[in-house]
Design an enzyme around this catalytic site. Structure first.
Site, PDB file in Angstrom:
ATOM      1  N   GLY A 160      -3.508   0.521   3.884  1.00  0.00           N
ATOM      2  CA  GLY A 160      -3.438  -0.211   2.636  1.00  0.00           C
ATOM      3  C   GLY A 160      -2.015  -0.637   2.321  1.00  0.00           C
ATOM      4  O   GLY A 160      -1.774  -1.672   1.718  1.00  0.00           O
ATOM      5  N   PHE A 161      -1.051   0.162   2.745  1.00  0.00           N
ATOM      6  CA  PHE A 161       0.354  -0.116   2.444  1.00  0.00           C
ATOM      7  C   PHE A 161       0.907  -1.245   3.311  1.00  0.00           C
ATOM      8  O   PHE A 161       1.713  -2.050   2.872  1.00  0.00           O
ATOM      9  CB  PHE A 161       1.159   1.171   2.654  1.00  0.00           C
ATOM     10  CG  PHE A 161       2.637   1.031   2.459  1.00  0.00           C
ATOM     11  CD1 PHE A 161       3.184   1.043   1.186  1.00  0.00           C
ATOM     12  CD2 PHE A 161       3.487   0.891   3.547  1.00  0.00           C
ATOM     13  CE1 PHE A 161       4.559   0.914   0.999  1.00  0.00           C
ATOM     14  CE2 PHE A 161       4.847   0.763   3.378  1.00  0.00           C
ATOM     15  CZ  PHE A 161       5.392   0.772   2.104  1.00  0.00           C
ATOM     16  N   GLY A 162       0.486  -1.273   4.532  1.00  0.00           N
ATOM     17  CA  GLY A 162       1.006  -2.297   5.431  1.00  0.00           C
ATOM     18  C   GLY A 162       0.748  -1.952   6.887  1.00  0.00           C
ATOM     19  O   GLY A 162      -0.231  -1.288   7.219  1.00  0.00           O
ATOM     20  N   THR A 163       1.679  -2.381   7.736  1.00  0.00           N
ATOM     21  CA  THR A 163       1.502  -2.208   9.181  1.00  0.00           C
ATOM     22  C   THR A 163       2.459  -1.129   9.685  1.00  0.00           C
ATOM     23  O   THR A 163       3.583  -1.020   9.195  1.00  0.00           O
ATOM     24  CB  THR A 163       1.814  -3.545   9.893  1.00  0.00           C
ATOM     25  OG1 THR A 163       1.096  -4.568   9.215  1.00  0.00           O
ATOM     26  CG2 THR A 163       1.376  -3.520  11.341  1.00  0.00           C
ATOM     27  N   ASP A 276      -3.753  12.457  -2.091  1.00  0.00           N
ATOM     28  CA  ASP A 276      -4.555  11.683  -1.137  1.00  0.00           C
ATOM     29  C   ASP A 276      -4.770  12.475   0.152  1.00  0.00           C
ATOM     30  O   ASP A 276      -4.608  11.948   1.252  1.00  0.00           O
ATOM     31  CB  ASP A 276      -3.894  10.328  -0.870  1.00  0.00           C
ATOM     32  CG  ASP A 276      -4.903   9.264  -0.442  1.00  0.00           C
ATOM     33  OD1 ASP A 276      -6.124   9.506  -0.581  1.00  0.00           O
ATOM     34  OD2 ASP A 276      -4.477   8.206   0.044  1.00  0.00           O
TER      35      ASP A 276
HETATM   36  N1  LIG Z   1       4.084   8.723  11.428  1.00  0.00           N
HETATM   37  C1  LIG Z   1       3.137   8.122  12.138  1.00  0.00           C
HETATM   38  N2  LIG Z   1       3.047   8.321  13.453  1.00  0.00           N
HETATM   39  C2  LIG Z   1       2.079   7.710  14.181  1.00  0.00           C
HETATM   40  N3  LIG Z   1       1.140   6.903  13.658  1.00  0.00           N
HETATM   41  C3  LIG Z   1       1.165   6.676  12.333  1.00  0.00           C
HETATM   42  C4  LIG Z   1       2.164   7.268  11.510  1.00  0.00           C
HETATM   43  N4  LIG Z   1       1.937   6.882  10.237  1.00  0.00           N
HETATM   44  C5  LIG Z   1       0.857   6.093  10.261  1.00  0.00           C
HETATM   45  N5  LIG Z   1       0.385   5.953  11.514  1.00  0.00           N
HETATM   46  C6  LIG Z   1      -0.795   5.173  11.930  1.00  0.00           C
HETATM   47  O1  LIG Z   1      -0.925   4.041  11.073  1.00  0.00           O
HETATM   48  C7  LIG Z   1      -2.141   4.093  10.323  1.00  0.00           C
HETATM   49  C8  LIG Z   1      -1.913   3.587   8.914  1.00  0.00           C
HETATM   50  O2  LIG Z   1      -1.040   4.503   8.271  1.00  0.00           O
HETATM   51  P1  LIG Z   1      -0.545   4.360   6.781  1.00  0.00           P
HETATM   52  O3  LIG Z   1       0.164   5.597   6.401  1.00  0.00           O
HETATM   53  O4  LIG Z   1       0.133   3.053   6.584  1.00  0.00           O
HETATM   54  O5  LIG Z   1      -1.879   4.305   6.057  1.00  0.00           O
HETATM   55  P2  LIG Z   1      -2.096   3.852   4.593  1.00  0.00           P
HETATM   56  O6  LIG Z   1      -1.483   2.548   4.315  1.00  0.00           O
HETATM   57  O7  LIG Z   1      -1.713   4.949   3.724  1.00  0.00           O
HETATM   58  O8  LIG Z   1      -3.639   3.712   4.698  1.00  0.00           O
HETATM   59  P3  LIG Z   1      -4.659   4.049   3.626  1.00  0.00           P
HETATM   60  O9  LIG Z   1      -4.346   3.099   2.538  1.00  0.00           O
HETATM   61  O10 LIG Z   1      -5.945   3.802   4.314  1.00  0.00           O
HETATM   62  O11 LIG Z   1      -4.441   5.505   3.282  1.00  0.00           O
HETATM   63  C9  LIG Z   1      -2.590   5.542  10.413  1.00  0.00           C
HETATM   64  O12 LIG Z   1      -3.967   5.654  10.310  1.00  0.00           O
HETATM   65  C10 LIG Z   1      -2.064   5.983  11.779  1.00  0.00           C
HETATM   66  O13 LIG Z   1      -2.967   5.560  12.791  1.00  0.00           O
END
Ligand SMILES: Nc1ncnc2c1ncn2[C@@H]1O[C@H](COP(=O)(O)OP(=O)(O)OP(=O)(O)O)[C@@H](O)[C@H]1O
Length: 455
Positions: A160-163, A276
């Site tokens: 949700g936050f980005g890539t 979360d």
């Molecule tokens: N520190 C990390 N090391 C390796 N992969 C990561 C890491 N952080 C995130 N990812 C990968 O990127 C994806 C998206 O992570 P992110 O933390 O941006 O999720 P998010 O934006 O919080 O998503 P959501 O809104 O669904 O909770 C994760 O599901 C994971 O596969």
């Protein structure tokens, strides 16, 4: 991607204490008195099993589900001048297409970190090897170089936050670079960004992703954290990352997560509520050590020393993991994380997602279904069907569901704190190991005996 959808729940003092059902079915009509009493009556005829007895006593808590929540003596975080949100900052919550509930926050970003738009914190002074390596002074150039201009080849995730990109810094440190979406409609991302960097900069624990730094420049917002190579817990439970996780590994993961949350709640100066906790925010190392990630919704906990019992804030979190009492009253405490942890325990044991739309109605909310099965004495049918019914697995299953039942108590006062959860899980793991070893001994003596008979 998050996008506004149907869920809207403005704060309203008038409705906060009513006994209306929430959208996950935890209502007085669907899960409280009559159903639970019936279940308890069945169980009272079922002998003196201590696990069942504990289950019965905790189940009684469901009977009081959705009674008015707080005694009037409780003191809210917003009662305190110091933390009063700016007027007009409370707006309706919205639900995203991913069922993640988000809202413009009133408080998560209230303390901007000092300094400029280039973020370097104490945590970012360490390299991946843990050496004191000096500040990682990120520039946009560093980030472009590390990600090869955000090449899709290095993309490892999208949230949700980005890539999220996997990248190597010039000193060889492998990191994850989280680049926020730039959408003008995603104003809440600014709040998530602030919340994440503030939290990450204050914490350091083996079971939390390590923070290296951030960058905030024009319309770019970037967070640099430790790269955790083995995917998310949810991916492993879905078996899209190799072999099925055995129960021993699942218990280890539960303990790691319990340690991380205990640390956030109890062992830092101004405790933090994660808000979360969910399987897709648990990242795994190659050795299956768990690291809790994603602090976008994190919030400072109420200061219990000054008698504050909860933070009054908008509801944030992910559907299926949300504490029903928080949903109903907007009162946030550490126990909301405990509730989410209870859902996570059920997920670990059953392998199911918290909400399973493809199942029939009574199985759709996994925690509710699992607790009902457990209370009815049918814990066995909750075990992930891909796991064997060994004596050790069955005992750990019962004990873990018993803990989950406590974490999922409708009233937060009845839930254990995270430290207690960790202690209970240690004891479950100890018993599990002992029983597995004796299972193994009796198995090998049986095969030894049958080999002798053949001889
Ligand atoms: N520190 C990390 N090391 C390796 N992969 C990561 C890491 N952080 C995130 N990812 C990968 O990127 C994806 C998206 O992570 P992110 O933390 O941006 O999720 P998010 O934006 O919080 O998503 P959501 O809104 O669904 O909770 C994760 O599901 C994971 O596969």
């Amino acid at each position: 991607m998050k996008s506004p959808s149907t869920y809207s729940r403005p704060r309203s003092s008038g409705s906060a204490h009513q006994t209306t059902p929430d959208r996950f079915g935890y209502s007085s009509s669907s899960y409280a008195s009559s159903e639970v009493s019936a279940i308890q009556n069945q169980k009272s005829n079922s002998g003196g099993n201590p696990v069942a007895a504990a289950a019965r006593s905790v189940a009684a808590l469901f009977v009081s589900c959705f009674t008015p929540p707080e005694a009037s003596s409780s003191k809210s975080f917003v009662d305190s001048q110091e933390f009063k949100a700016p007027s007009g900052s409370f707006v309706s919550s919205v639900c995203t297409v991913e069922y993640r509930v988000v809202s413009d926050a009133s408080g998560a970003g209230s303390h901007r970190p000092r300094g400029s738009n280039r973020g370097i914190t104490s945590s970012s002074y360490r390299s991946a090897q843990g050496k004191e390596a000096g500040p990682l002074n990120f520039t946009m150039e560093d980030i472009f170089q590390a990600t090869r201009n955000f090449s899709p080849t290095f993309k490892v995730g999208q949230g949700g936050f980005g890539t999220v990109y996997k990248a190597k810094l010039q000193d060889g440190t492998v990191v994850a670079i989280k680049r926020a979406k730039k959408s003008l409609y995603e104003k809440h991302l600014g709040v998530e960004f602030q919340s994440e960097i503030q939290t990450l900069s204050r914490v350091e624990h083996l079971n939390l992703v390590k923070f290296y730094g951030y960058l905030e420049q024009e319309d770019e917002r970037i967070i640099v954290v430790e790269y955790v190579p083995n995917g998310t817990l949810r991916e492993h439970l879905d078996c899209i990352r190799g072999n099925i996780l055995d129960l021993a590994t699942r218990l280890d993961i539960a303990i790691d997560v319990a340690h991380a949350i205990t640390y956030l709640h109890m062992y830092i100066d101004h405790p933090i509520i994660h808000r979360d906790i969910k399987s897709s925010n648990i990242l795994l190392t190659e050795n299956f050590r768990a690291k809790v990630a994603d602090f976008g919704f994190a919030r400072q906990a109420p200061d219990s020393d000054s008698g504050v019992t909860h933070v009054s804030t908008q509801v944030k979190g992910t559907a299926g993991y949300l504490d029903p009492e928080y949903l109903k009253t907007y009162q946030l405490t550490e126990k909301s994380d405990v509730y989410s942890f209870g859902v996570l325990l059920v997920e670990l044991i059953s392998g199911r997602r918290p909400i399973e739309p493809k199942f029939e109605l009574r199985e759709r909310i996994t925690a509710k279904w699992a607790m009902k099965k457990f209370i009815e004495g049918d814990a066995i049918s909750v075990l992930d069907p891909r796991l064997d019914h060994t004596a050790a697995n069955n005992l750990a299953l019962e004990k873990t569901l018993e803990l989950a039942l406590q974490c999922l108590a409708p009233r937060r006062q009845s839930r254990p704190n995270m430290k207690k959860c960790a202690e209970i899980l240690w004891s479950i793991r100890k018993d599990y190991r002992e029983l597995s070893a004796s299972d193994f001994r009796s198995l090998s003596s049986t095969s030894h005996r049958s080999a002798s008979i053949k001889d």
